[in-house]
Design an enzyme around this catalytic site. Structure first.
Site, mmCIF file in Angstrom:
data_model
loop_
_atom_site.group_PDB
_atom_site.id
_atom_site.type_symbol
_atom_site.label_atom_id
_atom_site.label_comp_id
_atom_site.label_asym_id
_atom_site.label_seq_id
_atom_site.Cartn_x
_atom_site.Cartn_y
_atom_site.Cartn_z
ATOM 1 N N SER A 86 33.866 34.529 37.152
ATOM 2 C CA SER A 86 33.324 35.457 36.149
ATOM 3 C C SER A 86 31.807 35.474 36.192
ATOM 4 C CB SER A 86 33.802 35.070 34.749
ATOM 5 O OG SER A 86 33.644 33.677 34.519
ATOM 6 N N ASP A 124 36.274 27.809 40.605
ATOM 7 C CA ASP A 124 37.108 28.922 41.065
ATOM 8 C C ASP A 124 36.959 29.127 42.570
ATOM 9 O OD1 ASP A 124 38.793 30.207 39.288
ATOM 10 O OD2 ASP A 124 37.184 31.335 38.333
ATOM 11 N N GLU A 156 43.858 32.107 41.650
ATOM 12 C CA GLU A 156 44.579 33.115 40.871
ATOM 13 C C GLU A 156 45.857 33.561 41.568
ATOM 14 O OE1 GLU A 156 42.268 36.472 39.740
ATOM 15 O OE2 GLU A 156 40.665 35.292 38.826
ATOM 16 N N GLU A 224 46.328 34.273 31.036
ATOM 17 C CA GLU A 224 45.309 35.214 30.560
ATOM 18 C C GLU A 224 45.926 36.531 30.100
ATOM 19 O OE1 GLU A 224 41.061 37.319 31.851
ATOM 20 O OE2 GLU A 224 41.957 35.781 33.135
#
Length: 354
Positions: A86, A124, A156, A224
């Protein structure tokens, strides 16, 4: 003589036993056997997170991208610090998380590692650095730990290739956090930043994907933007903690983006408003804007810096010598201005001007 020798040996043995007993009260934290003293600032471990999960104690996680944010998170006693991709949006100003590179992520990771000494550090894996093969995934994860200073990685998605990547990274000895539901790296497939699990098939997929990530060896899974009942079902079905973001109150823990929870970006160009699921615990952006405007105004009106922020002095004798040298160089105006500034500062410092 013999009795004295025996007493001496017994005394040394007694001291040795006492020392061993004392040291054995301190937990051994490494396989190399070196007992370490307990320290309140000791890094949070996966074992501690599992213990919190078993006790039903919520796990706290916040993103960080640089040294200052990491220090704040460390000071607050947050359990997990996520160096999220992010950063692409809230630090670099992109519309999505996709453009950020591994090299850029490593810079963020290193800065955070220098500032956050207590939280478990999770980095990440950015888009395009782990999808092509298991070798690529493992190599990237290794770099995040070795070069970025992280304790674990997050990836992810739940496609077969992502599950395989997670399993390979775990088998390489690296802790992995999964991420299901809204996965920002897959927005081209999802059709944008859209909540998931809102129909039967999608809800079942969220739970099944989370279970597959657990089976692959993940120590935790981020949920999420899914409805609370779906998050509750996933949390119940798993033996590992779930970390929610926009997933309601039934997860094992919660995560928010640093800039969002602090209200640092009132009108980010990538979103019309702050995400609906995010509570703003402060309006830091307003404080920053006010401070910058005040600074601009004071500089524009010659109010800053004043005497209290001009601390460095030159003695009268050195000033006279300095002015003389300026004149020798033919810099008469510079000498005159320097003399006038010294007189003005002396006047500002005098009691009558206070």
């Amino acid at each position: 003589m013999a009795a004295s020798l025996v007493r001496s040996c017994c005394s040394r043995a007694s001291r040795a036993i006492t020392t061993v007993r004392f040291m054995s009260n301190v937990p051994e934290d490494t396989v190399y056997g070196g007992p370490k003293p307990q320290n309140s600032n000791q890094r949070v471990t996966l074992t501690q997170l599992r213990q919190k999960h078993r006790k039903g104690e919520p796990i706290t996680m916040v993103t960080a991208y640089d040294y200052p944010s990491a220090v704040h998170i460390d000071t607050a006693g947050i359990d997990v610090c996520l160096v999220g991709d992010s950063a692409a949006m809230v630090v670099h100003g992109y519309d999505t998380t996709l453009p950020i590179s591994l090299e850029e992520m490593l810079v963020h990771c290193r800065a955070v590692a220098r500032g956050a000494k207590r939280p478990l550090l999770v980095g990440d894996l950015p888009f395009g650095t782990y999808e092509s093969s298991t070798n690529q995934a493992v190599d990237t994860a290794v770099r995040v730990l070795k070069e970025g200073g992280m304790d674990a990685i997050k990836l992810e998605g739940g496609s077969p290739s992502r599950i395989t990547a997670a399993k390979s990274i775990v088998e390489a000895g690296i802790a992995v956090m999964g991420h299901v539901g809204l996965t920002p790296q897959a927005i081209s497939v999802l059709g944008g930043f859209r909540p998931q699990g809102k129909n039967i098939a999608s809800a079942v997929k969220v739970v099944e994907t989370a279970m597959a990530l657990q089976e692959a060896g993940c120590f935790s899974v981020v949920l999420e933007c899914v409805p609370p009942p779906v998050a509750a079902a996933a949390t119940s079905a798993l033996n590992i903690p779930t970390i929610g973001i926009g997933a309601g109150p039934f997860c094992s823990g919660q995560v928010l983006v640093y800039h969002d929870l602090l209200g640092m970006m009132q009108h980010p160009h990538h979103a019309k408003v702050t995400p609906k699921f995010c509570k703003q615990y402060a309006q830091v952006g307003e404080v920053i804007n006010k401070a910058l405007l005040e600074y601009k105004e004071e500089v524009s009106k010659h109010l800053f810096p004043g005497p209290s922020h001009s601390p460095y002095k030159i003695s009268s004798s050195d000033l006279d010598g300095f002015l003389s040298e300026l004149q020798k160089l033919g810099l008469d105006k510079a000498a005159s201005d320097a003399a006038a500034s010294a007189e003005k500062m002396d006047h500002s410092d005098s009691p009558s001007s206070q």
